[in-house]
Scaffold this active site. Structure first.
Site, PDB file in Angstrom:
ATOM      1  CB  CYS A  33      81.736   6.664  56.452  1.00  0.00           C
ATOM      2  SG  CYS A  33      81.437   8.308  55.798  1.00  0.00           S
ATOM      3  CG  ASP A  35      80.830   8.832  52.528  1.00  0.00           C
ATOM      4  OD1 ASP A  35      81.481   7.951  51.972  1.00  0.00           O
ATOM      5  OD2 ASP A  35      79.632   8.721  52.806  1.00  0.00           O
ATOM      6  CB  CYS A  58      75.789   8.210  52.378  1.00  0.00           C
ATOM      7  SG  CYS A  58      75.580   9.429  53.672  1.00  0.00           S
ATOM      8  CB  CYS A 102      75.801  12.027  56.827  1.00  0.00           C
ATOM      9  SG  CYS A 102      75.807  10.246  57.108  1.00  0.00           S
TER      10      CYS A 102
HETATM   11 FE1  FES Z   1      79.423   8.851  55.916  1.00  0.00          FE
HETATM   12 FE2  FES Z   1      77.071   9.531  55.272  1.00  0.00          FE
HETATM   13  S1  FES Z   1      77.754   7.503  55.656  1.00  0.00           S
HETATM   14  S2  FES Z   1      78.802  10.786  55.243  1.00  0.00           S
HETATM   15 FE1  FES Z   2      78.497   3.202  51.757  1.00  0.00          FE
HETATM   16 FE2  FES Z   2      77.028   2.618  53.734  1.00  0.00          FE
HETATM   17  S1  FES Z   2      78.690   3.905  53.731  1.00  0.00           S
HETATM   18  S2  FES Z   2      76.806   1.905  51.747  1.00  0.00           S
END
Ligand code: FES
Ligand code: FES
Length: 122
Positions: A33, A35, A58, A102
């Site tokens: 994602c 992140d 997130c 995550c």
């Molecule tokens: Fe990627 Fe949580 S959605 S770390």
């Molecule tokens: Fe950002 Fe879901 S990864 S809202």
């Protein structure tokens, strides 16, 4: 869908921040994602004295980093290296399947920080 522990650690995360002159710093970016999590360590005689983290991610990632920090403060470097992604998720009372990646960020960023410490103190 989220356990009480996840909600607790997300709304009141422990050990957020940065350690100045940290003994080890590690960063991990999720390939799922994008992140990102950064982990700072203070190490004394092979013991993790302190952990701080910055998570640009997130809620599940924030809860996972908070839980990870609580699990490894006071532990040896080897015990922290042995911490698995699953153990972080289990300690949170589980995560919904799409959110398991995550919790991977937390142990991975921790392990990067330990590697960084070991490389600079070899
Ligand atoms: Fe990627 Fe949580 S959605 S770390
Ligand atoms: Fe950002 Fe879901 S990864 S809202």
């Amino acid at each position: 869908m989220y356990s009480d522990k996840v909600i607790d650690h997300f709304t009141n995360p422990r050990n957020v921040g940065e350690i100045e002159n940290a003994d080890g710093v590690g960063e991990k970016v999720s390939s799922s994602c994008g992140d990102r999590m950064k982990v700072f360590l203070k190490v004394e005689n092979d013991i993790i004295e302190d952990v701080k983290f910055q998570t640009y991610g997130c809620g599940a990632a924030i809860a996972s980093s908070s839980m990870m920090s609580e699990l490894v403060i006071g532990k040896t470097l080897q015990q922290a290296l042995d911490l698995t992604n699953d153990q972080v998720a289990d300690a949170l009372g589980g995560l919904p399947a799409p959110k398991l990646h995550c919790s991977n960020l937390a142990a991975d960023a921790l392990h990067e920080a330990i590697k960084n410490y070991q490389e600079t103190n070899a």
